[in-house]
Design a protein around this motif. Structure first.
Motif, PDB file in Angstrom:
ATOM      1  N   THR A 331      14.582 -38.574  24.830  1.00 50.88           N
ATOM      2  CA  THR A 331      13.868 -38.969  26.055  1.00 50.88           C
ATOM      3  C   THR A 331      12.825 -37.903  26.417  1.00 50.88           C
ATOM      4  O   THR A 331      11.673 -38.224  26.726  1.00 50.88           O
ATOM      5  N   GLU A 332      13.259 -36.663  26.373  1.00 47.80           N
ATOM      6  CA  GLU A 332      12.367 -35.538  26.683  1.00 47.80           C
ATOM      7  C   GLU A 332      11.118 -35.560  25.785  1.00 47.80           C
ATOM      8  O   GLU A 332       9.990 -35.454  26.269  1.00 47.80           O
ATOM      9  N   LEU A 333      11.343 -35.771  24.494  1.00 48.29           N
ATOM     10  CA  LEU A 333      10.219 -35.792  23.546  1.00 48.29           C
ATOM     11  C   LEU A 333       9.332 -37.019  23.765  1.00 48.29           C
ATOM     12  O   LEU A 333       8.113 -36.937  23.654  1.00 48.29           O
ATOM     13  N   ALA A 334       9.960 -38.155  24.089  1.00 48.70           N
ATOM     14  CA  ALA A 334       9.199 -39.395  24.262  1.00 48.70           C
ATOM     15  C   ALA A 334       8.100 -39.237  25.311  1.00 48.70           C
ATOM     16  O   ALA A 334       7.030 -39.837  25.206  1.00 48.70           O
ATOM     17  N   HIS A 335       8.359 -38.414  26.312  1.00 46.98           N
ATOM     18  CA  HIS A 335       7.371 -38.185  27.367  1.00 46.98           C
ATOM     19  C   HIS A 335       6.186 -37.365  26.885  1.00 46.98           C
ATOM     20  O   HIS A 335       5.138 -37.363  27.504  1.00 46.98           O
ATOM     21  N   LYS A 336       6.374 -36.625  25.793  1.00 51.93           N
ATOM     22  CA  LYS A 336       5.327 -35.684  25.368  1.00 51.93           C
ATOM     23  C   LYS A 336       4.515 -36.148  24.155  1.00 51.93           C
ATOM     24  O   LYS A 336       3.455 -35.618  23.888  1.00 51.93           O
ATOM     25  N   ILE A 337       5.054 -37.082  23.390  1.00 51.01           N
ATOM     26  CA  ILE A 337       4.418 -37.375  22.093  1.00 51.01           C
ATOM     27  C   ILE A 337       3.847 -38.782  22.034  1.00 51.01           C
ATOM     28  O   ILE A 337       4.090 -39.604  22.911  1.00 51.01           O
ATOM     29  N   LYS A 338       3.078 -39.045  20.947  1.00 49.49           N
ATOM     30  CA  LYS A 338       2.521 -40.384  20.748  1.00 49.49           C
ATOM     31  C   LYS A 338       3.583 -41.348  20.246  1.00 49.49           C
ATOM     32  O   LYS A 338       3.627 -42.494  20.669  1.00 49.49           O
ATOM     33  N   GLY A 339       4.381 -40.863  19.310  1.00 49.01           N
ATOM     34  CA  GLY A 339       5.377 -41.787  18.779  1.00 49.01           C
ATOM     35  C   GLY A 339       6.363 -41.157  17.825  1.00 49.01           C
ATOM     36  O   GLY A 339       6.169 -40.033  17.350  1.00 49.01           O
ATOM     37  N   PHE A 340       7.430 -41.916  17.570  1.00 44.93           N
ATOM     38  CA  PHE A 340       8.462 -41.506  16.626  1.00 44.93           C
ATOM     39  C   PHE A 340       8.328 -42.325  15.341  1.00 44.93           C
ATOM     40  O   PHE A 340       8.006 -43.506  15.390  1.00 44.93           O
ATOM     41  N   VAL A 341       8.603 -41.680  14.226  1.00 44.00           N
ATOM     42  CA  VAL A 341       8.722 -42.383  12.952  1.00 44.00           C
ATOM     43  C   VAL A 341      10.179 -42.226  12.518  1.00 44.00           C
ATOM     44  O   VAL A 341      10.689 -41.108  12.450  1.00 44.00           O
ATOM     45  N   VAL A 342      10.848 -43.347  12.266  1.00 42.10           N
ATOM     46  CA  VAL A 342      12.267 -43.291  11.899  1.00 42.10           C
ATOM     47  C   VAL A 342      12.469 -43.948  10.530  1.00 42.10           C
ATOM     48  O   VAL A 342      12.545 -45.170  10.432  1.00 42.10           O
ATOM     49  N   PRO A 343      12.532 -43.131   9.471  1.00 43.99           N
ATOM     50  CA  PRO A 343      12.861 -43.702   8.165  1.00 43.99           C
ATOM     51  C   PRO A 343      14.384 -43.742   8.000  1.00 43.99           C
ATOM     52  O   PRO A 343      15.069 -42.776   8.332  1.00 43.99           O
ATOM     53  N   GLU A 344      14.909 -44.844   7.564  1.00 44.36           N
ATOM     54  CA  GLU A 344      16.343 -44.908   7.253  1.00 44.36           C
ATOM     55  C   GLU A 344      16.574 -45.959   6.180  1.00 44.36           C
ATOM     56  O   GLU A 344      15.781 -46.894   6.048  1.00 44.36           O
ATOM     57  N   ILE A 345      17.660 -45.771   5.419  1.00 45.63           N
ATOM     58  CA  ILE A 345      17.904 -46.676   4.295  1.00 45.63           C
ATOM     59  C   ILE A 345      18.711 -47.867   4.804  1.00 45.63           C
ATOM     60  O   ILE A 345      19.888 -48.058   4.500  1.00 45.63           O
ATOM     61  N   ASN A 346      18.066 -48.641   5.663  1.00 47.04           N
ATOM     62  CA  ASN A 346      18.600 -49.887   6.215  1.00 47.04           C
ATOM     63  C   ASN A 346      17.425 -50.564   6.909  1.00 47.04           C
ATOM     64  O   ASN A 346      16.316 -50.039   6.914  1.00 47.04           O
ATOM     65  N   TYR A 347      17.686 -51.745   7.486  1.00 49.78           N
ATOM     66  CA  TYR A 347      16.592 -52.466   8.140  1.00 49.78           C
ATOM     67  C   TYR A 347      16.581 -52.268   9.657  1.00 49.78           C
ATOM     68  O   TYR A 347      16.167 -53.148  10.403  1.00 49.78           O
ATOM     69  N   GLY A 348      17.020 -51.086  10.088  1.00 46.17           N
ATOM     70  CA  GLY A 348      16.905 -50.766  11.505  1.00 46.17           C
ATOM     71  C   GLY A 348      18.252 -50.579  12.182  1.00 46.17           C
ATOM     72  O   GLY A 348      18.905 -51.564  12.530  1.00 46.17           O
ATOM     73  N   GLN A 349      18.699 -49.343  12.314  1.00 45.90           N
ATOM     74  CA  GLN A 349      19.943 -49.057  13.044  1.00 45.90           C
ATOM     75  C   GLN A 349      19.685 -47.930  14.052  1.00 45.90           C
ATOM     76  O   GLN A 349      19.582 -48.180  15.238  1.00 45.90           O
ATOM     77  N   ILE A 350      19.531 -46.713  13.550  1.00 44.42           N
ATOM     78  CA  ILE A 350      19.314 -45.574  14.454  1.00 44.42           C
ATOM     79  C   ILE A 350      17.975 -45.706  15.179  1.00 44.42           C
ATOM     80  O   ILE A 350      17.798 -45.206  16.286  1.00 44.42           O
ATOM     81  N   VAL A 351      17.029 -46.405  14.556  1.00 43.56           N
ATOM     82  CA  VAL A 351      15.715 -46.573  15.187  1.00 43.56           C
ATOM     83  C   VAL A 351      15.842 -47.215  16.569  1.00 43.56           C
ATOM     84  O   VAL A 351      15.080 -46.906  17.488  1.00 43.56           O
ATOM     85  N   PHE A 352      16.831 -48.112  16.722  1.00 40.57           N
ATOM     86  CA  PHE A 352      16.986 -48.769  18.024  1.00 40.57           C
ATOM     87  C   PHE A 352      17.571 -47.826  19.080  1.00 40.57           C
ATOM     88  O   PHE A 352      17.358 -48.024  20.271  1.00 40.57           O
TER      89      PHE A 352
END
Lengths: 410, 183
Positions: A331-352
């Motif tokens: 949350t703290e970082l979300a306020h400061k940055i443009k965006g997150f990149v989340v690579p994971e070997i699945n079709y979306g788990q931790i990204v959510f």
């Protein structure tokens, strides 16, 4: 306390991640392994079975995973540090026992060498698609702890960490490794016993007749005794009071709820700051932050290197503990940055989870991979580039179309 | 080889010690030459009879991407292994073959081919089981990605104790062969 020198095979080895887990378990003081062979985790169980006679431990190959997980609970209640080792299909079968273990506040470790795909999937290839199952796989409310190693060296170290956390919080701890790390052979340095910190079992030391197996101490964790040493012990999967007796319909009120299920959740959530471990790199002036774990965090570094050479301010946040999740930091970082990149070997788990904790303040891009291999670092680089260039704000998670996906789906 | 990261693939059929070759070189490089070496191997039926391979990524810093996508060195001891992995070899790569087991096509680009009758030399030493280590001697001499000293330390740790002497002899045989083209 320090590890027992008899349990520590100090030296420099060239071994794979699976075998390193076995050495880690031995060093942590594990004395019981029950499991059922399953690729790609078998080498870990085999290696522990070889060490077992030297460290006074027991390995038992059970009839299946259902039996394995419950044998582990029994051994833990008998006073031994215990674990099981498995992969996806076995992990699914163990879910009922894992919930039982969480409800009984039983310390034990589950090593899951994740394979690719659902069901039988791709046994000899990698995946990271059991991450949500690790957290929510069994029914009802409970919390667990999960760690994710990126190398054989970390497989050794994190297995010790997993045992320490299990004993500290009386909770099942999952080492969420994967086939790539499990089958990758690298140098592993096992230090001397005096350099390894191990958490002893939290034994109860008061008068025998006053022991209450589920009466917590100040950190919400109750001390344990060994079954069979004359303590009155009643263990049940039913919601139970401090005595361990099932709560009847008429007993369930706010007070009992608070001391039962609520405490199972709270003992992890209230201690989350102490449990959470993340590795941060160059976050101070980052515009883009790559959030990753396990083998993917390692491959991602290559994409991050490329992006830095390209001139993008990109940082890395690596989840050492995936559960509990570092909500506040994201949350703290979300306020400061443009965006997150989340690579994971699945079709979306931790990204959510990243998206949930971003509260719409930063874009969140998933770089998916269907398993049976690791990411192409170029894809991670391209996704970073996309996020850095982008001026628009998106709702929800944006999926980056990897080169592989474009090749397959056009 | 002046590159920062080097990809090496050993290929052959199950039982030739192809995976063991990857382990020996990886151990020598990472423990005794103090570099980084990540080894991966094939699993399943192919590791027990069919086309089998092991891959090794060597670097001066931590290996980030653990697999070989383009190999700089390809060491092959079966025709099937050659057919399967030759396309992966860099156009500037080195191809090392057991000349009695592999018949290569004319090389692409600047690929250099080095041949040795590794299995035959191993048989002359008394046991064809050390053919892979004859090949490793040849490999060490030609590629220089690993030091001789490191290899001579790693081999005894990687083979059954009663075969240590034979394996070291096999290593020397392959090493010398590259210089004299005979033992």
């Amino acid at each position: 306390m320090k590890a027992n020198p008899k349990d520590v095979f100090s030296g420099t080895y060239y071994i794979d991640g699976d075998v390193a887990c076995a050495y880690g378990a031995a060093a942590a003081g594990c004395k019981f392994l029950a499991g059922y062979p399953i690729t790609p985790s078998t080498e870990a169980a085999e290696a522990f079975a070889k060490l077992a006679p030297q460290i006074g431990a027991m390995f038992i190959q059970m009839e299946d995973e259902l039996g394995s997980i419950v044998a582990v609970l029994g051994a833990s209640w008998a006073g031994k540090k215990s674990m099981t080792i498995t992969s996806g299909p076995g992990f699914s079968l163990m879910m009922e026992g894992i919930g039982f273990g969480a409800a009984l506040e039983t310390p034990f470790v589950i090593i899951n060498i994740q394979r690719g795909g659902p069901s039988t999937g791709v046994p000899t290839r990698t995946g990271q698609a059991d991450m949500m199952q690790a957290r929510w796989g069994s029914h009802g409310d409970y919390e667990i702890i999960a760690l994710s190693p990126d190398s054989p060296q970390e497989s050794f170290e994190f297995t010790i960490k997993a045992f320490n956390l299990a004993e500290r919080y009386r909770v099942p701890v999952m080492l969420m490794s994967d086939e790539c790390v499990g089958h990758m052979t690298e140098k592993v340095v096992i230090p001397s016993a005096s350099e390894i910190e191990v958490e002893p079992r939290r034994f109860y030391h008061g008068p025998k007749d006053q022991y209450l197996p589920f009466k917590p101490e100040r950190d919400l964790v109750p001390p344990m005794v060994k079954a069979g040493e004359g303590y009155r012990l009643h263990l049940t999967g039913l919601v139970h009071d401090e005595n361990g007796y099932p709560l009847l319909d008429c007993d369930i009120d706010e007070v009992t709820q608070k001391s039962t299920t609520r405490r199972l959740v709270d003992k992890i959530r209230a201690n989350a700051d102490k449990i959470i471990e993340i590795k941060e790199d160059s976050l101070d002036d980052a515009e883009v932050v790559v959030v990753s774990y396990g083998i993917t965090s390692r491959v991602a570094l290559k994409g991050i290197e490329q992006a830095r050479e390209y001139g993008i301010k990109v940082g890395s946040l690596r989840l050492v503990t995936v559960w509990p999740f570092p909500e506040k930091r994201i949350t703290e970082l979300a306020h400061k940055i443009k965006g997150f990149v989340v690579p994971e070997i699945n079709y979306g788990q931790i990204v959510f989870e990243v998206e949930r904790c971003s509260h719409g303040k930063a874009n969140v891009v998933l770089v998916p991979h269907g398993g049976a291999g690791v990411h192409n670092p170029d894809d991670i680089f391209e996704a970073i580039k996309q996020v850095a260039k982008n001026k628009e704000k998106y709702e929800g998670v944006v999926e980056y179309r990897t080169s592989l996906e474009r090749l397959i789906f056009g | 080889m002046g590159k920062k990261t080097i990809g090496i693939r050993f290929a052959g059929f199950g039982g030739q010690g192809i995976i063991r070759s990857g382990i020996i070189v990886g151990r020598a490089v990472s423990i005794y030459d103090n570099k980084f070496a990540t080894m991966n191997q094939s699993f399943g039926p192919e590791a027990r009879g069919g086309a089998c391979s092991s891959e090794l990524v060597i670097s001066d810093s931590k290996v980030l991407y653990p697999y070989v996508t383009v190999s700089d060195v390809l060491v092959v001891m079966s025709q099937e292994g050659y057919d399967k992995f030759e396309p992966e070899l860099s156009e500037e790569g080195m191809l090392l073959i057991d000349e009695d087991l592999v018949k290569p096509k004319p090389p692409r680009g600047k690929i250099k081919i080095f041949s040795i009758p590794a299995t035959k030399l191993a048989e002359e030493l008394g046991n064809r089981i050390v053919a892979n280590v004859v090949m490793l001697g040849f490999f060490t001499s030609l590629t220089k990605v690993v030091s001789v000293e490191a290899m001579r330390k790693a081999i005894p740790e990687s083979v059954p104790s009663r075969f240590v002497e034979l394996n070291l002899k096999a290593f020397d045989c392959g090493y010398e062969y590259s210089r004299k083209q005979k033992c």
